[in-house]
Design a protein around this motif. Structure first.
Motif, short mmCIF file in Angstrom:
data_model
loop_
_atom_site.label_atom_id
_atom_site.label_comp_id
_atom_site.label_asym_id
_atom_site.label_seq_id
_atom_site.Cartn_x
_atom_site.Cartn_y
_atom_site.Cartn_z
N VAL A 105 0.84 -1.19 0.00
CA VAL A 105 0.00 0.00 0.00
C VAL A 105 0.88 1.25 0.00
O VAL A 105 1.99 1.23 0.52
CB VAL A 105 -0.96 0.04 1.22
N VAL A 106 0.35 2.30 -0.60
CA VAL A 106 1.04 3.59 -0.62
C VAL A 106 0.68 4.34 0.65
O VAL A 106 -0.49 4.45 1.01
CB VAL A 106 0.62 4.41 -1.86
N GLY A 107 1.69 4.85 1.33
CA GLY A 107 1.45 5.62 2.54
C GLY A 107 2.75 5.91 3.26
O GLY A 107 3.83 5.53 2.81
N VAL A 108 2.62 6.62 4.36
CA VAL A 108 3.76 6.91 5.24
C VAL A 108 3.34 6.60 6.67
O VAL A 108 2.16 6.58 6.99
CB VAL A 108 4.24 8.38 5.13
N LEU A 109 4.31 6.32 7.50
CA LEU A 109 4.02 6.05 8.90
C LEU A 109 4.49 7.19 9.76
O LEU A 109 5.58 7.68 9.55
CB LEU A 109 4.70 4.75 9.34
N PRO A 110 3.73 7.62 10.75
CA PRO A 110 2.35 7.21 10.99
C PRO A 110 1.42 7.81 9.93
O PRO A 110 1.79 8.72 9.22
CB PRO A 110 2.04 7.77 12.36
N GLY A 111 0.23 7.27 9.86
CA GLY A 111 -0.77 7.79 8.95
C GLY A 111 -1.07 6.91 7.75
O GLY A 111 -1.83 7.29 6.87
N ALA A 112 -0.50 5.72 7.69
CA ALA A 112 -0.77 4.82 6.57
C ALA A 112 -2.24 4.42 6.58
O ALA A 112 -2.87 4.41 7.64
CB ALA A 112 0.11 3.58 6.67
N PRO A 113 -2.78 4.08 5.41
CA PRO A 113 -4.21 3.73 5.33
C PRO A 113 -4.50 2.33 5.84
O PRO A 113 -4.94 1.45 5.11
CB PRO A 113 -4.49 3.86 3.83
N LEU A 114 -4.22 2.12 7.12
CA LEU A 114 -4.46 0.82 7.75
C LEU A 114 -5.29 1.02 9.01
O LEU A 114 -5.19 2.05 9.67
CB LEU A 114 -3.12 0.16 8.12
N ALA A 115 -6.07 0.03 9.36
CA ALA A 115 -6.91 0.11 10.55
C ALA A 115 -6.05 0.05 11.81
O ALA A 115 -4.99 -0.57 11.83
CB ALA A 115 -7.91 -1.04 10.56
N ASP A 116 -6.51 0.70 12.86
CA ASP A 116 -5.82 0.63 14.15
C ASP A 116 -5.74 -0.82 14.61
O ASP A 116 -6.66 -1.61 14.40
CB ASP A 116 -6.57 1.45 15.20
N ALA A 117 -4.64 -1.16 15.24
CA ALA A 117 -4.42 -2.49 15.83
C ALA A 117 -4.53 -3.62 14.81
O ALA A 117 -4.92 -4.73 15.15
CB ALA A 117 -5.37 -2.72 17.00
N CYS A 118 -4.17 -3.36 13.56
CA CYS A 118 -4.28 -4.40 12.53
C CYS A 118 -3.02 -5.23 12.38
O CYS A 118 -3.01 -6.19 11.63
CB CYS A 118 -4.65 -3.77 11.19
N ALA A 119 -1.95 -4.87 13.11
CA ALA A 119 -0.68 -5.58 12.92
C ALA A 119 -0.18 -6.19 14.22
O ALA A 119 -0.34 -5.62 15.29
CB ALA A 119 0.37 -4.61 12.39
N ASP A 120 0.43 -7.35 14.08
CA ASP A 120 1.09 -7.99 15.21
C ASP A 120 2.55 -7.54 15.31
O ASP A 120 3.15 -7.63 16.37
CB ASP A 120 1.06 -9.51 15.06
N LEU A 121 3.11 -7.11 14.20
CA LEU A 121 4.51 -6.71 14.14
C LEU A 121 4.65 -5.57 13.15
O LEU A 121 4.08 -5.61 12.07
CB LEU A 121 5.37 -7.90 13.68
N VAL A 122 5.40 -4.56 13.54
CA VAL A 122 5.74 -3.46 12.63
C VAL A 122 7.25 -3.38 12.59
O VAL A 122 7.90 -3.31 13.63
CB VAL A 122 5.14 -2.11 13.11
N ALA A 123 7.81 -3.41 11.40
CA ALA A 123 9.27 -3.36 11.25
C ALA A 123 9.63 -2.40 10.13
O ALA A 123 8.93 -2.31 9.13
CB ALA A 123 9.81 -4.75 10.92
N GLN A 124 10.70 -1.69 10.33
CA GLN A 124 11.22 -0.81 9.29
C GLN A 124 12.33 -1.55 8.56
O GLN A 124 13.24 -2.09 9.19
CB GLN A 124 11.78 0.47 9.87
N VAL A 125 12.24 -1.58 7.26
CA VAL A 125 13.26 -2.22 6.44
C VAL A 125 14.00 -1.14 5.69
O VAL A 125 13.42 -0.46 4.86
CB VAL A 125 12.65 -3.24 5.46
N ALA A 126 15.26 -0.94 6.02
CA ALA A 126 16.07 0.08 5.34
C ALA A 126 16.44 -0.43 3.95
O ALA A 126 16.65 -1.61 3.75
CB ALA A 126 17.31 0.38 6.15
N ARG A 127 16.51 0.51 3.05
CA ARG A 127 16.89 0.14 1.68
C ARG A 127 18.36 0.28 1.50
O ARG A 127 19.05 1.01 2.05
CB ARG A 127 16.19 1.03 0.69
#
Length: 65
Positions: A43-65
């Motif tokens: 999905v296209v977005g930025v964090l915070p503020g991505a178009p995802l529902a609250d509490a929809c993830a068990d894990l959030v990770a940043q992957v550096a390029r």
């Protein structure tokens, strides 16, 4: 890009959602995931503020390029 997310799927994740600010990157990554049969959704977005529902993830990770 898909390979990192595929690792999560191969490790047992039932679904993976990736967020990127670039629409071009999201389209390309989704096409590649679909071709490989990897259960990833991009999905296209930025964090915070991505178009995802609250509490929809068990894990959030940043992957550096």
């Amino acid at each position: 890009m898909v390979d990192r997310r595929a690792t999560l799927v191969n490790a047992g994740a039932t679904s993976v959602v990736a967020v990127d600010f670039s629409e071009v990157t999201v389209r390309a990554a989704q096409r590649r995931a679909d071709q490989l049969g990897v259960a990833c959704r991009y999905v296209v977005g930025v964090l915070p503020g991505a178009p995802l529902a609250d509490a929809c993830a068990d894990l959030v990770a940043q992957v550096a390029r």
